[in-house]
Every structure is written in C-alpha cells, then in structure tokens.
Design an enzyme around this catalytic site. Structure first.
Site, PDB file in Angstrom:
ATOM      1  CG  HIS A  19      60.171  13.824 -14.308  1.00  0.00           C
ATOM      2  ND1 HIS A  19      60.992  14.405 -15.248  1.00  0.00           N
ATOM      3  CD2 HIS A  19      59.227  14.759 -14.012  1.00  0.00           C
ATOM      4  CE1 HIS A  19      60.558  15.626 -15.514  1.00  0.00           C
ATOM      5  NE2 HIS A  19      59.483  15.884 -14.763  1.00  0.00           N
ATOM      6  CG  HIS A  22      63.056  16.938 -12.252  1.00  0.00           C
ATOM      7  ND1 HIS A  22      62.064  16.101 -11.800  1.00  0.00           N
ATOM      8  CD2 HIS A  22      62.434  18.102 -12.558  1.00  0.00           C
ATOM      9  CE1 HIS A  22      60.904  16.734 -11.819  1.00  0.00           C
ATOM     10  NE2 HIS A  22      61.101  17.950 -12.284  1.00  0.00           N
ATOM     11  CB  CYS A 127      50.838  29.668 -15.995  1.00  0.00           C
ATOM     12  SG  CYS A 127      50.915  27.866 -15.791  1.00  0.00           S
ATOM     13  CB  CYS A 130      54.998  28.587 -15.694  1.00  0.00           C
ATOM     14  SG  CYS A 130      54.586  27.655 -17.146  1.00  0.00           S
ATOM     15  CB  CYS A 144      49.924  28.104 -19.350  1.00  0.00           C
ATOM     16  SG  CYS A 144      51.447  27.161 -19.356  1.00  0.00           S
ATOM     17  CG  HIS A 147      51.593  23.892 -16.389  1.00  0.00           C
ATOM     18  ND1 HIS A 147      52.609  24.778 -16.696  1.00  0.00           N
ATOM     19  CD2 HIS A 147      52.156  22.906 -15.643  1.00  0.00           C
ATOM     20  CE1 HIS A 147      53.742  24.335 -16.154  1.00  0.00           C
ATOM     21  NE2 HIS A 147      53.493  23.212 -15.511  1.00  0.00           N
ATOM     22  CE  LYS A 294      58.908  19.975 -19.758  1.00  0.00           C
ATOM     23  NZ  LYS A 294      58.378  20.593 -18.578  1.00  0.00           N
ATOM     24  CE  LYS A 297      52.582  16.185  -9.568  1.00  0.00           C
ATOM     25  NZ  LYS A 297      52.721  16.450  -8.128  1.00  0.00           N
TER      26      LYS A 297
END
Ligand code: MSP
Length: 486
Positions: A19, A22, A127, A130, A144, A147, A294, A297
């Site tokens: 995305h 990145h 997590c 991560c 976390c 996530h 943020k 996905k």
C-alpha cells in the site's frame, strides 16, 4: 572518484499487500538513489520481503499452502508494484533465499562466539502483528495498540537471549557524539537516547514454538527470531549479490517510526557484537494517515500504489507521494486531496507551461544547451525571483527527505517564474522575431530544462520528455503531459 552509496528500505512482511505506506518509503529511497546516480555515485539500492515467522506461517495455513509456496506466490507482487512505479532498486532480497539464510547462520555464530547469548525463560506478551514482545506498560486494553486483540498472545518458553544490555553504554556514546551519531531526524535521536538511558533488557533471539524460520546454528530445535533474521538482510545482500561486498556499511537505512528501536538499537548492537562496521545513517519517517488513522490492512483503509498509477500515471503518482511524504510529522492523505494537487500542480501549472512554450516556440532553435546551465553556481539573472537558485540547498532538502520543500523550491524558481515572465511579456502579442519575445521564450526554455534536470529523481520519464522537447529546435507536444482529471 565516485562515492559508494548504499540505501535500503525495510523489507516488507509478505502477508500484506503493498500500500502507499510501504510505497512512500520505497519511493523515498528511489528519489535518493536517483539523485546519487545523477551525481555520478555508485549506487546500491536494496529492497525486498520479510518471509519467515509466525504471522507468515499462519497466513500460509489459511490459504492451505506451505509457507514457501505462499511466499513464492506473493513476493513478486511487491517487486511488480515497485517496477510499476519505475522504482530503480538494484536487488530485491527475500529472506527465504538460501544465500541469505546461510549468512544469518554465520552472523549468529559470530554473536554466539562473542559469548553474547544465553538461554533463559521468556514469559510475557507477544504481538504476532508486530512480531515482537510487548511489555505490560505498552498494552492498551490488554492488547497491542496497533493490531487487533487476537494478535496479542501470552508466551512462556525457553529462548536464547542476546546481551543487548552489554552494548548500551557504547550505543549511548556513539549517538551522543555528533561525529558518530547515526540517528536522524534529531527528534528520534533524543527519543532513543532517553529510552537507552532509562534501562534496557536483553532480547530473546530464538523461538521454540515457531517452525517457519532459520534453525539457530548451535541449537536447531529453535528458529532464529524473525527480526534478527530480517535485519541481517541489509548486510547479507552485500555479501552474496555479486560485486557488492564493498558496499557495507550502508550509507542510509530508511524506515518508518514503528521500527525505530529495531534499527537504531538492536541492529546496531548485533553489528557491534559481530564486530562489523555500523551503518552511517538511519532516517526514520512518520506515517500516512487516512482520516486520522494509520493506513493498514487490518484497518481496511489502504490506498494501493496501483490505484494511484491508474488515476495519475506513474510520474503523477510519484509526484503526489513526494509532495505528501510524511517526513517528521504524520501526513493525512486521501484521493480527493491527491486529485486536487495533481490538477493544480501538474495539469494546470507544469503541464500547461510546457504546452504553452511548445506552442509559442514551435520550431525555434535557441542553440545548444550550455552545460553550465546545470551546475547552478551562477543564477540566470532573468529570473524575476531575486535570490539565486542554489543546487546544494536543493540537494540537502532531498537528503533530509524534505521532498515537498525541495519540489516547491524548483516550482518557485523555474516554473512560477516562467509563468510570471510570460504574463509580463505576453509573447503571443509580439511578432515572431521580436527580441523580447525571443528572449522570454529562451529563458522559459532554459528554466524548463533546469527544472527537468532537478525534478528528474522524482519524475524521470516526464523530465526526460521535457529535456527531449527543448534540447534542440522546440518540438510540438504530441499529447498533454498531465491530462486534467475531472
Ligand atoms: N518486516 C518488517 C521490517 C523488517 S526490516 C529489517 C516490517 N514490515 S512492514 O511490512 O510492516 O513494513 C513496515 C514499513 O512500511 C514501515 O517502517 C514503513 O516504512 C512502511 N509503512 C507501513 N505503513 C505505513 C504508513 N501508514 N505510513 C508510512 N509508512 C508506513 O515492519
């Protein structure tokens, strides 16, 4: 003699789709790689995918594939996404490459021989999103913060630990000294120093329960912790890609802020332990946000690089990312804002200027290009803007990842000033051989050539086109460079 410039991006987790989060890091690396190549440096630009660990194994299982088959299917998506954006990486590393695996194994053996590992029980939260251990104080509502709750699990197992704490005094010394500091921007340097001074625990570097990984060389019943494996990619590529062994240490690691600690503390301590030179610089940028969240996905709010290329073309997409790049602060982005910026800057401003000069100057030959045009030690006095253009200042803005300011500088100096000149002189009202008209068009032409030279790392194809249009007798424009978007 040319300098060596080795630039890296994080290697992206294979279970995600590329995305624009990145993309912005990979493009930033591309801008810098191209700038350095343009300056005659020998460049090695590395990117790739992070393919081991629990989360990749779980994603493969969901697809009913072996982890390796799953990785082989997905890795090309990243490589293709980067190629579709005209990203000029020299090598795409995959951590499942046996040559990388061998170097990880050798690296770990060095750390082991330095007596920097010991076995102990790990007890705490982890997590899977991560792929890292988290302390109780980092938990928000028992999980976390970045996530979903199910990604946070409790673990209790015997692991190999790395004596990170042993290297803390050395790291503090290196970071505090301006000559050896490698953490940029400044805010991140103070953040890391404060954390180092607050006290640091040793870190677990192996997994008993994770099978999808590289066996720990002295204890194959455990696999190497995925972050240890992944960080070593920066070094391993220089050791197995042909002709790159002289590129270590890296000139610059680019990364996003959530992986600051791994890159500025753990990676550096690993290198100290293995007795290898440290990278010269790390630059940590902020995040793209969508409506204040943020982009990721798991939140389902991603914009893909393909979407941008379809809407704005390759160079349009590259330009919009450069302009919105989240360097020191998070940057809120969205398609409506991108379209507005595209129309204003590219269709109406730059694109329109090129088309006007092509029309007004068609067939006119303003003579060969003087190479000193691009050294910018002296300024064209015909620029209505007063202060001289300074290429050094422009390059520094790019080196500091201030792409928005760098591009603004070029627009002010060369594009806006040309439009101003046209508005003042109105060459379309003057006869073809009027010296004022010729002078005005000739200045606009050299401004466009200089703009194309400077903007080339951002929009290479467009800048090549502009250079071709204005290098000899002015060519007619076959099609608008940036068609307006409704
Ligand atoms: N695999 C690890 C990195 C290992 S490097 C030795 C990883 N991968 S990741 O796929 O999660 O990619 C993280 C990187 O992607 C960030 O550091 C950043 O460069 C980029 N971004 C991901 N989401 C982002 C935004 N929303 N905004 C900007 N960049 C972000 O972590």
């Amino acid at each position: 003699m040319s300098d060596k410039f080795f630039i890296t991006t994080p290697i992206y987790y294979i279970n995600d789709v590329p995305h624009i989060g990145h993309t912005c890091t990979t493009l930033a690396a591309d801008f810098l790689a191209r700038l350095h190549r343009q300056q005659g440096d020998e460049v090695f630009f590395l990117t790739g995918t992070d393919e081991h660990g629990q989360k990749v194994a779980e994603s493969a299982e969901k697809e009913n594939l072996s982890p390796q088959a799953y990785c082989d299917q997905i890795a090309p998506r990243f490589d293709q996404a980067w190629k579709s954006l005209n990203i000029s990486h020299d090598f795409f590393i995959r951590t499942t490459d046996p040559r990388h695996e061998q170097i990880v194994s050798d690296f770990l053996t060095r750390i082991h021989s330095a007596q920097d590992v010991y076995k102990a029980k790990y007890e705490g939260y982890y997590c899977i999103g991560c792929e890292k251990f988290i302390t109780e104080t980092e938990l928000v509502d028992q999980h976390c913060p970045i996530h979903p709750p199910e990604k946070t699990v409790h673990k209790s197992e015997d692991n190999w630990f790395f004596r990170l704490s042993k290297y803390v005094p050395k790291l503090i010394e290196l970071i505090e000294n301006d000559q050896t500091n490698y953490i940029y921007p400044e805010g991140k340097r103070s953040e890391v120093l404060a954390k180092l001074k607050a006290g640091v625990n040793d870190v677990s570097i192996s997994r008993e329960s994770v099978k999808w990984g590289i066996p720990t060389p002295w204890d194959p019943s455990q696999t190497v912790y995925v972050w240890f494996d992944a960080l070593i990619n920066y070094y391993s590529a220089t050791q197995f890609v042909e002709g790159k062994s002289d590129f270590w240490p890296a000139s610059l690691h680019l990364l996003g802020k959530e992986i600051l600690w791994f890159h500025t503390v753990i990676w550096q301590a690993m290198l100290l332990s293995a007795n290898l030179p440290l990278p010269h610089k790390t630059y940590t940028h902020s995040f793209y946000m969508i409506d204040g969240q943020k982009m990721s996905k798991s939140l389902g709010n991603v914009i893909s690089p393909g979407q941008l290329v379809d809407l704005y073309g390759v160079d349009g997409a590259r330009y919009l990312i450069a302009r919105s790049f989240p360097s020191e602060n998070d940057s809120d982005v969205g398609l409506a804002r991108f379209t507005e910026k595209y129309n204003a800057d590219l269709a109406n401003n730059l694109g329109n200027l090129v088309s006007r000069i092509c029309k007004l100057g068609a067939g006119q030959d303003f003579g060969p290009i003087n190479p000193s045009l691009f050294d910018h030690s002296a300024d064209s006095t015909k620029n209505p803007s007063k202060s001289p253009f300074n290429k050094g200042d422009f390059n520094t803005l790019i080196e500091d990842l201030k792409f928005d300011e760098a591009i603004s500088y070029i627009f002010t100096k060369f594009i806006d000033s040309s439009n101003e000149l046209l508005n003042i002189n109105k060459p379309w009202t003057l006869s073809e051989d009027d010296p004022t008209r010729l002078d005005c068009l000739s200045t606009c032409r050299s401004n466009l050539l200089q703009a194309a030279h400077c903007l080339w790392p951002f929009m290479p194809d467009t800048c090549d086109k502009i250079t071709a249009l204005f290098s000899g007798p002015i060519q007619p424009l076959p099609a608008p460079l940036f068609p307006r978007i409704k």
